[in-house]
Scaffold this motif. Sequence first.
Motif, PDB file in Angstrom:
ATOM      1  N   ARG A 143      38.159  31.196  45.442  1.00 41.01           N
ATOM      2  CA  ARG A 143      37.637  32.062  46.497  1.00 41.01           C
ATOM      3  C   ARG A 143      36.385  32.743  45.938  1.00 41.01           C
ATOM      4  NH1 ARG A 143      41.249  29.571  48.352  1.00 41.01           N
ATOM      5  NH2 ARG A 143      42.834  30.197  49.880  1.00 41.01           N
ATOM      6  N   PRO A 158      35.747  33.713  56.310  1.00 42.86           N
ATOM      7  CA  PRO A 158      36.674  34.850  56.371  1.00 42.86           C
ATOM      8  C   PRO A 158      37.773  34.597  57.401  1.00 42.86           C
ATOM      9  CG  PRO A 158      34.628  35.374  57.506  1.00 42.86           C
ATOM     10  CD  PRO A 158      34.415  34.045  56.842  1.00 42.86           C
ATOM     11  N   LYS A 159      38.927  35.216  57.168  1.00 42.11           N
ATOM     12  CA  LYS A 159      40.051  35.046  58.092  1.00 42.11           C
ATOM     13  C   LYS A 159      39.697  35.559  59.485  1.00 42.11           C
ATOM     14  CE  LYS A 159      42.931  33.533  54.899  1.00 42.11           C
ATOM     15  NZ  LYS A 159      43.493  32.178  54.888  1.00 42.11           N
ATOM     16  N   SER A 203      37.732  40.799  57.959  1.00 38.48           N
ATOM     17  CA  SER A 203      38.607  40.502  56.830  1.00 38.48           C
ATOM     18  C   SER A 203      37.825  40.329  55.530  1.00 38.48           C
ATOM     19  CB  SER A 203      39.398  39.223  57.110  1.00 38.48           C
ATOM     20  OG  SER A 203      40.194  38.878  55.996  1.00 38.48           O
ATOM     21  N   THR A 204      38.454  40.758  54.442  1.00 36.57           N
ATOM     22  CA  THR A 204      37.916  40.480  53.109  1.00 36.57           C
ATOM     23  C   THR A 204      38.646  39.296  52.486  1.00 36.57           C
ATOM     24  OG1 THR A 204      39.454  42.072  52.116  1.00 36.57           O
ATOM     25  CG2 THR A 204      37.260  42.881  52.729  1.00 36.57           C
ATOM     26  N   GLU A 205      39.559  38.693  53.260  1.00 39.36           N
ATOM     27  CA  GLU A 205      40.292  37.514  52.815  1.00 39.36           C
ATOM     28  C   GLU A 205      39.574  36.263  53.312  1.00 39.36           C
ATOM     29  OE1 GLU A 205      43.214  36.605  51.055  1.00 39.36           O
ATOM     30  OE2 GLU A 205      42.815  38.561  50.179  1.00 39.36           O
ATOM     31  N   ARG A 251      40.919  37.102  42.612  1.00 41.99           N
ATOM     32  CA  ARG A 251      42.207  37.326  43.273  1.00 41.99           C
ATOM     33  C   ARG A 251      43.324  36.963  42.308  1.00 41.99           C
ATOM     34  NH1 ARG A 251      43.992  32.662  46.747  1.00 41.99           N
ATOM     35  NH2 ARG A 251      44.371  34.202  48.373  1.00 41.99           N
TER      36      ARG A 251
END
Length: 598
Positions: free
Chosen positions: A142, A273-274, A278-280, A146
Amino acid sequence: MIRIFKICCLLSVVLSCSTPKPAKKPVQLAFLSDVHLHDIYANFSNTNYKGIENPVTGKYNVIRSMDSQLHSTRLFNENYFAFQSALQEVAKRGIKIVALPGDFTDDGQPANVKALKSILETFEKQYDIQFFITTGNHDPVRPFPRPGGKHDFLAEDGSEQIIVSDSSLMRQGSYKNPPIITPDVQFWGYQDIAETLSGFGFFPKASNLFWQTPFSTYNFDTYNFDLAKSQSELDKRTYNVQKSTLKIPDVSYVVEPVEGLWLLAIDGNVYLPKNETSTEFGGASGNGYNGVIQHKKHLVSWVKQVVLEAKKHNKKLVAFSHYPMVEFNDGATNELKQLFGDNKMQLVRVPNLEVAETFASLGLQLHFGGHMHANDTGVHKAKNGQTLFNIQTPSLAGYMPAYKVLTFNDDTHVKVETVVLDSVLNYNELFPLYEKEHAYLKASQASKIWNKEVLQAQSYLHLTDWHLKELVRLRFLPNDWPEPLKEKLLNKTGKALLLSVQDASNAINLQILEDLDSWTINDMLVDFYRLKLSDGLVYKQIGAARLNQYKMLSEALQKGNDADLKLFGTLFLKTMSGQPSVNFSINLNNNSIKALED
C-alpha cells in the motif's frame, strides 16, 4: 629539416587514418524481475527469536512453510539463493547495468528490504554494477505503512509459526506456538522503501549524466545534479487519485547511467482509496496500466516528453516497469474469459488494447515488464504506425526461472537473450526443515499434503518445475477450472479424448493412437501451464513429438461439437504460438522482430 618535419607529419596522419579504432563495446543490460526476496536469515530488532535451527548447517532460518510455497505462484525461501546466483552469472558476463522491474521483495517488509539493500551493495562494490529499481504491487503493498506479517512461517516441529508486526493481526483462538510480534515484518510504504533503497535509482546520484522525474521543472539541456537533488524529495513527487485529499508518491524516473542510454523506470502502481474520505487503499495488483491511463495521466504526458527528448538528443531509450503494456496470452484472452470467467487465470491483469495503443502511439518502442511471472513478447502496432515491443521478464521465484539480457549492437538493432537459471548453489539447503514439516502434516492427518517427491529435486530448475506441478494440483485445478470442464478432461488419456470427439470409423493411424494413449489430459494441463508461463523456453522439455500430439488433439477438439472442448482446443493452440520470446533480435528502424537460434 623542415622537409623531414613535413614527412613525419604526413606519416603521422596516414598512420592515424589507417590504424583501426578499438571496437566500441555494446551496451548491455540485465533485467531481473519478481525476485520476491525474503530474508531467510533475518535478525529481528526487538526479539530474541532467531528462527529454527537447520540440523545440517547449524544455521537458524526464518522461512515460510513448503505448504505455503506450493499454494503460491512464487517460492518464498529458495529464491534467496536464486537471486544471488543470477547476480553472479550477470557479473561473470561483465554486465554493468541491472534493472529490477518490481516485486524485488516479498511485501516490502523492513527485514527483506534491508536484506536486498545489503545484497545489491555487495555486488555494486565487488563488480561495479549499477542497479536501478522500480516498484511492484508487493513493494509497497500500500502507499503508506501498515501492519503486516504472515501466519505460515515454519516452526521447529514442522507446524506453523505466526510472525506479525501488530497483535491486531492475530486470529482469535489459541496458538500452538507463541506468536512473534516484531516491527521488522510490517508492510512499509513508499517513503521507507525509497529512502532505504535510495542508491538504486529512486534518487539522483552525482555520477548520473541525467536524472529526471515527472515532476521535474528542468530538462536535459538545463540539467544539473544540485537542481535534480533539490527536486527529488518525495513530498515534491506526489499526485492525487480520484477525489482523495491524500497525496500519493510517484517514484518514476528516467536516468542516463552511461552516455547515450536512458533508462525509463515507470512506477505503474495505482492504489485506489476505499472511498472519498478514506485513508485505506486497495492493492495495486489488478490495476496495472489500465489504472495508469485513468488515474495517473501525468505519467502518459511525461513518457511522451521523455520519448521526444530521447530522440532529440539521440539517446537509446529503454523503459521498464512492473506491469505489462501489451496482452500476454498470445491472443487467447477471449478464450480464457469464455472458459474460466473474467476473474480467473489472472485476467484482471491483462492490459486493455487502449494501453498498448496509448504507449505505442507515443513512440515508446522497448518496454520490459514483470508481474506475470511469465516469459512472453507482445507486439502492438499503433494506428499512427509506431510499434511497441513489450518484453515480459520471467520471475526468478517460479517456473521457469530466468532473466533477460538486452544488447544494443548499434542504435537501431537490439538483441534479447533469455537466460534460464538452472544451477543454484544451496537450493536444497532448507530441505531438512521441510522434511520435519511433511512429517508433522502426515502425523496430524492434514488434507491434501504436498508431494514429498518435491524434495528429490536435482536442481533449482527442477524444484521450480515441481513447484508448478504441485501448484496446478493443489490450487489451479481446484480453484480455477469449472467442474463440467474438468469432468470432460481429467483422468482421460489423449486417445480417449480424441475418440470422444472424432468418429472411430475415421481412419486414425494406430501408432498415433498408441502415442496418445501414453499420457493423460492431466499431463497436458501441466504442460499447458508450462507453455503459458514459459513459452518457447519449454519446447525442449516437452519435446517436439509431444507438442505435435497436443497440436493434433487440439485441432480435433476444434472440429468437434462440444463448445467447451472447442474453446479448449483453440486456447491450447494459441498458447503454443506467439511472437519470438527466447532469443530474438529487434530492428528499431523497421520495427521487425526475428527469432535467433537458442
